[in-house]
Design a protein around this motif. Structure first.
Motif, mmCIF file in Angstrom:
data_model
loop_
_atom_site.group_PDB
_atom_site.id
_atom_site.type_symbol
_atom_site.label_atom_id
_atom_site.label_comp_id
_atom_site.label_asym_id
_atom_site.label_seq_id
_atom_site.Cartn_x
_atom_site.Cartn_y
_atom_site.Cartn_z
ATOM 1 N N PHE A 190 0.801 -1.212 0.000
ATOM 2 C CA PHE A 190 0.000 0.000 0.000
ATOM 3 C C PHE A 190 0.841 1.273 0.000
ATOM 4 C CE2 PHE A 190 -4.010 -2.001 0.421
ATOM 5 C CZ PHE A 190 -3.813 -3.139 1.186
ATOM 6 N N ASP A 191 2.156 1.138 -0.090
ATOM 7 C CA ASP A 191 2.997 2.329 -0.021
ATOM 8 C C ASP A 191 3.508 2.739 -1.390
ATOM 9 O OD1 ASP A 191 4.576 0.151 -0.391
ATOM 10 O OD2 ASP A 191 6.182 0.809 0.953
ATOM 11 N N GLY A 192 2.891 2.300 -2.466
ATOM 12 C CA GLY A 192 3.334 2.678 -3.798
ATOM 13 C C GLY A 192 2.186 2.545 -4.773
ATOM 14 N N TRP A 193 2.510 2.528 -6.069
ATOM 15 C CA TRP A 193 1.483 2.358 -7.081
ATOM 16 C C TRP A 193 0.860 0.967 -6.962
ATOM 17 C CZ3 TRP A 193 -0.141 6.480 -9.568
ATOM 18 C CH2 TRP A 193 0.729 7.569 -9.711
ATOM 19 N N MET A 194 -0.464 0.916 -7.045
ATOM 20 C CA MET A 194 -1.148 -0.358 -6.869
ATOM 21 C C MET A 194 -2.411 -0.388 -7.712
ATOM 22 S SD MET A 194 -2.610 -2.043 -3.379
ATOM 23 C CE MET A 194 -3.545 -3.556 -3.422
ATOM 24 N N ASN A 195 -2.683 -1.526 -8.332
ATOM 25 C CA ASN A 195 -3.909 -1.748 -9.073
ATOM 26 C C ASN A 195 -4.372 -3.160 -8.761
ATOM 27 O OD1 ASN A 195 -5.865 -2.366 -11.125
ATOM 28 N ND2 ASN A 195 -5.047 -0.670 -12.341
ATOM 29 N N ALA A 196 -5.470 -3.275 -8.007
ATOM 30 C CA ALA A 196 -5.930 -4.587 -7.559
ATOM 31 C C ALA A 196 -6.416 -5.442 -8.707
ATOM 32 C CB ALA A 196 -7.031 -4.409 -6.518
ATOM 33 N N LEU A 197 -6.857 -4.836 -9.803
ATOM 34 C CA LEU A 197 -7.389 -5.604 -10.923
ATOM 35 C C LEU A 197 -6.289 -6.235 -11.760
ATOM 36 C CD1 LEU A 197 -10.283 -3.228 -12.075
ATOM 37 C CD2 LEU A 197 -10.425 -5.256 -10.613
ATOM 38 N N THR A 198 -5.174 -5.507 -11.919
ATOM 39 C CA THR A 198 -4.062 -6.012 -12.726
ATOM 40 C C THR A 198 -2.941 -6.597 -11.888
ATOM 41 O OG1 THR A 198 -2.984 -3.847 -12.747
ATOM 42 C CG2 THR A 198 -4.564 -4.306 -14.513
ATOM 43 N N ASN A 199 -3.124 -6.628 -10.555
ATOM 44 C CA ASN A 199 -2.114 -7.129 -9.610
ATOM 45 C C ASN A 199 -0.871 -6.262 -9.558
ATOM 46 O OD1 ASN A 199 -3.589 -9.399 -8.712
ATOM 47 N ND2 ASN A 199 -2.987 -10.543 -10.544
ATOM 48 N N LEU A 200 -0.966 -5.030 -10.043
ATOM 49 C CA LEU A 200 0.169 -4.114 -9.958
ATOM 50 C C LEU A 200 0.392 -3.711 -8.505
ATOM 51 C CD1 LEU A 200 2.272 -2.303 -11.416
ATOM 52 C CD2 LEU A 200 0.516 -0.517 -11.494
ATOM 53 N N GLY A 201 1.584 -3.956 -8.001
ATOM 54 C CA GLY A 201 1.902 -3.600 -6.628
ATOM 55 C C GLY A 201 1.459 -4.616 -5.612
ATOM 56 N N VAL A 202 0.987 -5.801 -6.049
ATOM 57 C CA VAL A 202 0.538 -6.852 -5.138
ATOM 58 C C VAL A 202 1.670 -7.842 -4.947
ATOM 59 C CG1 VAL A 202 -1.135 -8.686 -4.722
ATOM 60 C CG2 VAL A 202 -1.841 -6.572 -5.858
ATOM 61 N N LEU A 203 2.130 -7.979 -3.717
ATOM 62 C CA LEU A 203 3.235 -8.882 -3.421
ATOM 63 C C LEU A 203 2.844 -10.317 -3.734
ATOM 64 C CD1 LEU A 203 6.088 -8.996 -2.238
ATOM 65 C CD2 LEU A 203 5.062 -9.404 0.002
ATOM 66 N N GLY A 204 3.682 -11.011 -4.459
ATOM 67 C CA GLY A 204 3.394 -12.367 -4.886
ATOM 68 C C GLY A 204 2.807 -12.432 -6.278
ATOM 69 N N LYS A 205 2.299 -11.315 -6.770
ATOM 70 C CA LYS A 205 1.737 -11.245 -8.118
ATOM 71 C C LYS A 205 2.582 -10.352 -9.032
ATOM 72 C CE LYS A 205 -1.917 -13.719 -7.091
ATOM 73 N NZ LYS A 205 -2.187 -15.029 -7.711
ATOM 74 N N ASP A 206 3.006 -9.227 -8.489
ATOM 75 C CA ASP A 206 3.823 -8.291 -9.257
ATOM 76 C C ASP A 206 5.282 -8.733 -9.179
ATOM 77 O OD1 ASP A 206 5.080 -6.181 -10.484
ATOM 78 O OD2 ASP A 206 3.904 -4.633 -9.477
ATOM 79 N N LYS A 207 5.844 -9.134 -10.311
ATOM 80 C CA LYS A 207 7.212 -9.660 -10.334
ATOM 81 C C LYS A 207 8.243 -8.621 -9.922
ATOM 82 C CE LYS A 207 6.283 -13.121 -13.916
ATOM 83 N NZ LYS A 207 6.638 -13.618 -15.262
ATOM 84 N N ARG A 208 7.929 -7.348 -10.121
ATOM 85 C CA ARG A 208 8.905 -6.315 -9.766
ATOM 86 C C ARG A 208 9.215 -6.304 -8.285
ATOM 87 N NH1 ARG A 208 6.303 -1.029 -11.117
ATOM 88 N NH2 ARG A 208 4.632 -2.093 -9.991
ATOM 89 N N LEU A 209 8.186 -6.677 -7.463
ATOM 90 C CA LEU A 209 8.382 -6.655 -6.022
ATOM 91 C C LEU A 209 9.311 -7.758 -5.546
ATOM 92 C CD1 LEU A 209 4.742 -5.890 -4.853
ATOM 93 C CD2 LEU A 209 6.575 -4.309 -5.435
ATOM 94 N N GLY A 210 9.622 -8.713 -6.418
ATOM 95 C CA GLY A 210 10.556 -9.766 -6.047
ATOM 96 C C GLY A 210 12.006 -9.342 -6.153
ATOM 97 N N ALA A 211 12.260 -8.219 -6.813
ATOM 98 C CA ALA A 211 13.639 -7.725 -6.959
ATOM 99 C C ALA A 211 13.967 -6.820 -5.782
ATOM 100 C CB ALA A 211 13.799 -6.970 -8.274
ATOM 101 N N GLN A 212 14.987 -7.162 -5.052
ATOM 102 C CA GLN A 212 15.402 -6.404 -3.876
ATOM 103 C C GLN A 212 16.832 -5.916 -4.053
ATOM 104 O OE1 GLN A 212 13.287 -5.743 -1.408
ATOM 105 N NE2 GLN A 212 11.635 -7.036 -2.229
ATOM 106 N N ILE A 213 17.112 -4.732 -3.529
ATOM 107 C CA ILE A 213 18.471 -4.204 -3.563
ATOM 108 C C ILE A 213 19.285 -4.869 -2.463
ATOM 109 C CG2 ILE A 213 17.887 -2.257 -2.065
ATOM 110 C CD1 ILE A 213 20.396 -2.209 -5.006
ATOM 111 N N GLY A 214 20.453 -5.298 -2.798
ATOM 112 C CA GLY A 214 21.276 -6.012 -1.830
ATOM 113 C C GLY A 214 22.445 -5.162 -1.346
ATOM 114 N N PHE A 215 22.893 -5.464 -0.137
ATOM 115 C CA PHE A 215 24.076 -4.803 0.434
ATOM 116 C C PHE A 215 25.286 -5.620 0.020
ATOM 117 C CE2 PHE A 215 27.013 -3.609 3.849
ATOM 118 C CZ PHE A 215 26.875 -2.231 3.828
#
Length: 468
Positions: free
Chosen positions: A33-58
């Motif tokens: 809920f802290d960014g762009w989200m579209n419940a119909l297209t799964n945009l911004g939904v964790l587990g559905k939006d592949k972009r959320l699987g990419a994390q910045i690493g140290f």
């Protein structure tokens, strides 16, 4: 009391993000809920939006990897060396108030004898590779290296030694004086030794010129022994993508054309274990192809050559090159030795931007280190300044080199301007001569002696005498 009904054509009123309807199977716990989200297209939904699987690493690369990239990788070493070598390519001029040209030349000879430029360049490179380096100054002030410099007793600088961050480490005590320029950094350093049972020499921070790689927040720098970060950590993925992409392209070239030999009853030969017959047939095909430049086959055999489809490969390699250029801030004309692209493009704008970047880096990374060293040399009681500090400036020579045609044109225009000044008695010939050639090299700057009183001279008449 009946609830008020909303009209079908009226918009739904949502008071908070938690009133947003979610797709079936999606709960509030796995949604974002802290960014762009579209419940119909799964945009911004964790587990559905592949972009959320990419994390910045140290990422902290091992020392062996840093050294291998600088020693073995051509792009890695060029990314480190080229900007730093550009900073010192044309050199610089030091102007000290009240010091004549002869004394200034003698002072520059002292700097050259200490190898200042070479030491500065190498320290900058080591800081970029490892994240930190320093120049240890052998200051002769009668104190031990673990004591602060006695600025009133300096009798010269005997040597300058470059040490990277693994050759000189923090001794564990940090400067907590918020008024100090050294705040948050170690007060003492210890020179590393080969023998782990022996402690190295303790060094006070005033006796080193400190260089950092990539500057980090103070809390993060603690992971790096209060030094900066290696430049390779930020551009590692871009270099890896570029090199592996080009290496893969080279491997494709080796197998670009494949020879296909169709043999009758091949499966039967293999099933019967007659591998020697198959090997002999392939050897015969290879020998006849290399010796006769032809292939001898039977009536029931077929020969065919197939090439690998490389459509789009150039675009992919160009994309990897562009990613590398973006990561390094080095123009592709310099980093990749490519000609400028585009109709009528000469690459001059890119070079000018590059030289402006180098100029800013000179001021931020090199000038403070030179200032620290020169100020200490002025405090030398046995030197030409006799322990007295004087105002001085460091002027870097232009990196942009004009062509001979442009230089001649500019001097011709300046000569015409000087002639106008002389005719209007704005300056005299001495001021013009000293401004143009007094420094030993041609200069377009015009310097006027404000203390001199300029008395216009009567313009002589060259008219013929009467009667002649």
């Amino acid at each position: 009391m009946k609830k008020k009904q909303l009209r079908k054509d009226s918009p739904a009123v949502i008071s908070s993000p938690f009133d947003t309807p979610l797709p079936r199977g999606v709960t509030r716990d796995n949604s974002k809920f802290d960014g762009w989200m579209n419940a119909l297209t799964n945009l911004g939904v964790l587990g559905k939006d592949k972009r959320l699987g990419a994390q910045i690493g140290f990422q902290i690369l091992p020392v062996a990897t840093l050294e291998a990239m600088y020693q073995s990788d051509d792009m890695g070493s060029k990314i480190i060396d080229r900007p730093i070598e550009e900073m010192l390519r044309e050199g610089y001029d030091i102007r000290v108030e009240g010091v004549n040209e002869a004394d200034m030349k003698a002072f520059l000879m002292i700097l050259e004898g200490l190898g200042v430029n070479e030491k500065m360049e190498w320290a900058l490179k080591m800081a970029a590779v490892y994240g930190g380096a320093c120049i240890l100054m052998g200051i002769n002030d009668g104190k031990s290296p673990d004591q602060p410099i006695d600025y009133n007793s300096i009798r010269g600088i005997d040597y300058l030694t470059v040490l990277d961050r693994y050759e000189i480490t923090s001794a564990g005590y940090l400067d907590v004086n918020m008024r100090s320029l050294n705040f948050g950094k170690p007060v003492f350093y210890r020179v590393a030794t080969i023998d782990p049972t022996q402690l190295g020499q303790l060094i006070h921070y005033s006796r080193i010129i400190r260089f950092e790689g990539v500057s980090l927040p103070r809390r993060v720098s603690a992971y790096f022994d209060y030094w900066g970060d290696s430049r390779f950590n930020r551009i590692y993925n871009a270099i890896r993508g570029y090199q592996t992409g080009n290496d893969s392209a080279a491997a494709i070239i080796q197998d670009f054309t494949q020879l296909i030999l169709k043999m009758k009853d091949l499966s039967q030969i293999i099933s019967m274990g007659k591998d020697d017959i198959l090997i002999q047939r392939l050897q015969l095909a290879t020998m006849t192809n290399s010796i006769l430049n032809a292939l001898v086959i039977r009536d029931d055999e077929e020969i065919e050559r197939k090439t690998t489809n490389v459509a789009g490969l150039k675009d992919l390699l160009d994309s990897l090159s562009a990613r590398l250029v973006a990561a390094t801030d080095i123009p592709h004309t310099i980093l990749l030795n490519e000609s400028a692209g585009g109709l009528g493009s000469t690459g001059e704008s890119e070079k000018r931007d590059w030289y402006d970047h180098i100029k800013n880096t000179q001021k931020s990374q090199l000038t403070p280190k030179l200032n620290q060293l020169i100020n200490l040399m002025m405090l030398d009681k046995s030197g030409m300044f006799k322990g007295k500090k004087k105002e001085f400036t460091i002027e870097y020579r232009p990196l942009w080199q004009q062509s001979e045609e442009v230089i001649v044109k500019n001097r011709n225009v300046q000569a015409q301007t000087d002639q106008i000044y002389l005719q209007n008695q704005v300056v005299d010939q001495t001021e013009i001569r000293e401004s143009r050639f007094g420094s030993g090299q041609y200069s377009l700057d015009t310097n006027i002696d404000a203390n001199s009183i300029f008395e216009p001279k009567e313009i002589q008449s060259f008219d013929k005498p009467s009667g002649v």
